[in-house]
Design a protein around this motif. Structure first.
Motif, PDB file in Angstrom:
ATOM      1  N   PRO A   1       8.586   5.477 -27.142  1.00  0.00           N
ATOM      2  CA  PRO A   1       9.071   6.129 -25.912  1.00  0.00           C
ATOM      3  C   PRO A   1       9.542   7.541 -26.255  1.00  0.00           C
ATOM      4  CG  PRO A   1      10.144   3.985 -26.269  1.00  0.00           C
ATOM      5  CD  PRO A   1       9.377   4.296 -27.504  1.00  0.00           C
ATOM      6  N   PRO A   2       9.115   8.540 -25.495  1.00  0.00           N
ATOM      7  CA  PRO A   2       9.508   9.924 -25.810  1.00  0.00           C
ATOM      8  C   PRO A   2      11.030  10.057 -25.915  1.00  0.00           C
ATOM      9  CG  PRO A   2       7.894   9.876 -24.036  1.00  0.00           C
ATOM     10  CD  PRO A   2       8.279   8.456 -24.293  1.00  0.00           C
TER      11      PRO A   2
ATOM     12  N   ALA B   1       7.542  13.805 -28.401  1.00  0.00           N
ATOM     13  CA  ALA B   1       7.189  14.172 -27.024  1.00  0.00           C
ATOM     14  C   ALA B   1       6.160  13.192 -26.465  1.00  0.00           C
ATOM     15  CB  ALA B   1       6.627  15.590 -27.009  1.00  0.00           C
ATOM     16  N   ALA B   2       6.073  13.121 -25.157  1.00  0.00           N
ATOM     17  CA  ALA B   2       5.143  12.219 -24.490  1.00  0.00           C
ATOM     18  C   ALA B   2       3.709  12.508 -24.915  1.00  0.00           C
ATOM     19  CB  ALA B   2       5.283  12.371 -22.978  1.00  0.00           C
ATOM     20  N   LYS B   3       2.976  11.465 -25.222  1.00  0.00           N
ATOM     21  CA  LYS B   3       1.551  11.528 -25.560  1.00  0.00           C
ATOM     22  C   LYS B   3       1.234  12.474 -26.720  1.00  0.00           C
ATOM     23  CE  LYS B   3      -0.100  10.574 -20.893  1.00  0.00           C
ATOM     24  NZ  LYS B   3      -0.746  11.205 -19.760  1.00  0.00           N
ATOM     25  N   ALA B   4       2.234  12.777 -27.533  1.00  0.00           N
ATOM     26  CA  ALA B   4       1.990  13.708 -28.643  1.00  0.00           C
ATOM     27  C   ALA B   4       2.377  13.040 -29.962  1.00  0.00           C
ATOM     28  CB  ALA B   4       2.803  14.972 -28.442  1.00  0.00           C
TER      29      ALA B   4
ATOM     30  N   GLU C   1       6.611  -2.043 -21.083  1.00  0.00           N
ATOM     31  CA  GLU C   1       5.491  -1.122 -21.189  1.00  0.00           C
ATOM     32  C   GLU C   1       6.017   0.273 -21.508  1.00  0.00           C
ATOM     33  OE1 GLU C   1       1.904   0.711 -18.631  1.00  0.00           O
ATOM     34  OE2 GLU C   1       2.996  -0.943 -17.705  1.00  0.00           O
ATOM     35  N   VAL C   2       5.388   0.926 -22.484  1.00  0.00           N
ATOM     36  CA  VAL C   2       5.828   2.265 -22.849  1.00  0.00           C
ATOM     37  C   VAL C   2       4.958   3.278 -22.113  1.00  0.00           C
ATOM     38  CG1 VAL C   2       6.166   3.896 -24.742  1.00  0.00           C
ATOM     39  CG2 VAL C   2       6.560   1.453 -25.111  1.00  0.00           C
ATOM     40  N   LYS C   3       5.621   4.080 -21.272  1.00  0.00           N
ATOM     41  CA  LYS C   3       4.882   5.076 -20.495  1.00  0.00           C
ATOM     42  C   LYS C   3       4.789   6.358 -21.291  1.00  0.00           C
ATOM     43  CE  LYS C   3       4.639   4.963 -15.535  1.00  0.00           C
ATOM     44  NZ  LYS C   3       5.281   5.413 -14.306  1.00  0.00           N
ATOM     45  N   ASP C   4       3.570   6.899 -21.383  1.00  0.00           N
ATOM     46  CA  ASP C   4       3.359   8.171 -22.074  1.00  0.00           C
ATOM     47  C   ASP C   4       3.945   8.179 -23.473  1.00  0.00           C
ATOM     48  OD1 ASP C   4       2.216   9.007 -19.701  1.00  0.00           O
ATOM     49  OD2 ASP C   4       4.108   9.832 -18.937  1.00  0.00           O
ATOM     50  N   GLY C   5       3.751   7.085 -24.191  1.00  0.00           N
ATOM     51  CA  GLY C   5       4.320   6.984 -25.536  1.00  0.00           C
ATOM     52  C   GLY C   5       3.777   8.048 -26.472  1.00  0.00           C
ATOM     53  N   GLY C   6       4.605   8.464 -27.388  1.00  0.00           N
ATOM     54  CA  GLY C   6       4.192   9.397 -28.429  1.00  0.00           C
ATOM     55  C   GLY C   6       4.083   8.643 -29.743  1.00  0.00           C
ATOM     56  N   SER C   7       3.820   9.393 -30.800  1.00  0.00           N
ATOM     57  CA  SER C   7       3.778   8.727 -32.094  1.00  0.00           C
ATOM     58  C   SER C   7       4.466   9.587 -33.147  1.00  0.00           C
ATOM     59  CB  SER C   7       2.331   8.441 -32.490  1.00  0.00           C
ATOM     60  OG  SER C   7       1.615   9.649 -32.596  1.00  0.00           O
ATOM     61  N   LEU C   8       4.714   8.964 -34.270  1.00  0.00           N
ATOM     62  CA  LEU C   8       5.346   9.670 -35.381  1.00  0.00           C
ATOM     63  C   LEU C   8       4.502   9.405 -36.616  1.00  0.00           C
ATOM     64  CD1 LEU C   8       7.918  11.198 -36.444  1.00  0.00           C
ATOM     65  CD2 LEU C   8       8.801   8.956 -37.065  1.00  0.00           C
ATOM     66  N   SER C   9       4.095  10.472 -37.287  1.00  0.00           N
ATOM     67  CA  SER C   9       3.342  10.267 -38.516  1.00  0.00           C
ATOM     68  C   SER C   9       3.741  11.313 -39.537  1.00  0.00           C
ATOM     69  CB  SER C   9       1.838  10.322 -38.236  1.00  0.00           C
ATOM     70  OG  SER C   9       1.479  11.625 -37.835  1.00  0.00           O
ATOM     71  N   GLY C  10       3.383  11.056 -40.774  1.00  0.00           N
ATOM     72  CA  GLY C  10       3.737  12.007 -41.819  1.00  0.00           C
ATOM     73  C   GLY C  10       3.509  11.437 -43.196  1.00  0.00           C
TER      74      GLY C  10
END
Lengths: 236, 264
Positions: A200-201, A223-226, A29-38
């Protein structure tokens, strides 16, 4: 004798170093996962057709050249991979698909996780032959698809860049599969954009690759949740 | 207090690893005296005297000989070069498509040679020399350090294999599986795809002319089954393991024997 034994030790050390595959990926489980986009931009693109030289009745006279799909400087079909993630989101359990349809591989570019399966399909009433290489020259499988509706399932055993061709006289056919060591990958859409979620951050290296426009590596902090932004430019 | 205990434990681990390292070192250093080092020397010697002239000192197939076999047919010319061991690609395997061959596969090729390719038989070479030279050949490609050899396929010849009834079934399969696209309707190696066939080195690839009967993968009925099943890596010949059932593959073997004039 001493040299020989030193050589043996070196060889054994080298063996352990190179043979130890990237540590097996662990789903958690990924806690406070962030994302990457572009967006991936660059060029020049290539819009044209490839000449069909066999089975014109099924394949048509030409097929689209998909090796450089660029629209308003946005690159479609670039593959973005986040490096070095050994533990994270669950991988897609659906097999990857490579369809031989009207003498074109669909999709032309895709990414999949190592250890997953790939269904190789023939939608044409003619012989196709999907010959896949990894890392340029090593055959990873070469399977016959003599009849319409045929399906062959293979394992994607090794991470790396795979290219697929058809030996059954269809010299224009080509597909690319980026086999990655984690489920953190994406292929850019027609607008050149991509998004990878549930990361994962942390601080990561990110690779961007395209079959004709080259590749680049960037560093990014997620970063977490960002949502972290990564725009990359490729140039031939 | 706690941190000291940790350090002590750390020192213990270090000492343990050190002892293990010394033990391993001693074992290997000692093994030299009993011949572990000399196998590499032997492999090098055998390679230099038997293989290097064609396959080259570096194992890249660029020895003194160059083109080792030439075929001219129907206005087309094909040439074969000695195998490039640095590529880590092996044609004659009992393992699945894309997998490294087993030691038994390598040994079979070294011992029996390969017809129509210039590769001679080495039936006179003692077993220990063959073993040593196999290890030497493997060192040319990093692939042997990254991948493990595959598992040999099971080969269980059914009673009807090689019969004319089986060959008749095989003839239809030959047509349906489109073997003729490369090998031709009569198995002469003259199918419509011939001109575009290339091997992994980019050289034109010649489909087998079944009427010649000179099988590269071995003369036995099991050898033919093995080739249909595992394919010939480095060439356009695919594996039919996933495309065709086992019984049908045996019928195909029977039909290929018929084309070779070995079944009525």
């Amino acid at each position: 004798m001493k040299n020989a034994s030193r050589f043996t030790m070196g060889a054994i050390a080298a063996l352990f170093l190179t043979a130890s595959p990237a540590l097996a990926y662990e789903a958690a489980e990924v806690k406070d996962g962030g994302s990457l986009s572009g967006t991936v931009t660059g060029g020049p693109g290539k819009a044209g057709t490839l000449k069909v030289t066999k089975n014109e009745d099924v394949c048509g006279k030409t097929v689209a050249d998909e090796s450089g799909k660029v629209k308003e400087n946005k690159i479609e079909g670039a593959v973005v991979t986040i490096q070095g993630i050994a533990k994270g989101k669950k991988a897609d359990t659906k097999p990857a698909v490579l369809d031989n349809a009207q003498c074109v591989f669909h999709p032309h570019v895709q990414a999949a996780m190592v250890g997953s399966k790939i269904d190789i399909l023939n939608s044409d009433p003619i012989l196709h032959n999907s010959h896949a290489y990894i890392g340029g020259k090593i055959t990873t499988f070469n399977v016959a698809l003599p009849t319409k509706g045929q399906k062959v399932t293979k394992d994607l055993k090794k991470a790396g860049l795979m290219d697929v061709k058809c030996d059954a006289g269809h010299t224009w056919m080509k597909a690319w599969i980026v086999v990655h060591d984690s489920p953190y990958y994406a292929v850019t859409d027609a607008k050149g954009s991509f998004k990878i979620d549930n990361v994962p951050p942390g601080k990561y290296k990110v690779k961007v690759w395209h079959e004709t426009l080259g590749e680049t590596e960037k560093e990014v902090t997620i970063a977490a949740k960002a949502d972290a932004k990564l725009d990359a430019a490729l140039k031939k | 207090m706690r941190s000291i205990a940790k350090r002590e434990r750390g020192r213990g681990v270090c000492l343990g690893l050190g002892i293990a390292g010394i033990t391993v070192w001693t074992l290997f250093a000692g093994a030299d005296a009993f011949g572990a080092g000399s196998e590499a020397d032997l492999g090098k010697k055998v390679y230099a005297s038997r293989c290097g002239i064609c396959h080259g000192d570096k194992g890249d197939g660029k020895g003194l000989v160059g083109i080792i076999h030439r075929v001219e047919k129907r206005g087309l010319t094909w040439v074969s070069y000695p195998r490039d061991f640095t590529a880590g690609i092996f044609k004659f395997r009992s393992t699945m498509t894309g997998e490294l061959p087993t030691d038994a596969d390598l040994e079979r090729v070294i011992r029996n040679g390969i017809p129509r390719s210039g590769m001679p038989s080495h039936i006179d070479v003692p077993a220990n020399e063959i073993k040593a030279v196999m290890a030497y050949i493997k060192a040319f490609s990093p692939r042997w350090k990254q991948d493990k050899p595959g598992k040999s396929i099971a080969i269980k010849k059914p009673a009807e294999a090689g019969s004319s009834a089986s060959a008749a079934k095989g003839e239809k399969i030959w047509k349906d599986m489109k073997c003729w696209e490369c090998h031709g309707e009569k198995g002469l190696g003259d199918g419509p795809s011939v001109a575009t066939l290339k091997d992994d080195w980019g050289d034109p690839s010649v489909p087998f002319d079944f009427t010649s009967g000179a099988l590269k993968g071995g003369p036995d009925i099991e050898d033919i089954y093995r080739t249909f099943t595992t394919g010939v890596d480095g060439t356009p010949m695919p594996s039919y393991a996933d495309s065709l059932g086992e019984a049908d593959r045996w019928h195909l073997v029977s039909y290929s024997l018929k084309m070779m004039g070995k079944v009525k």
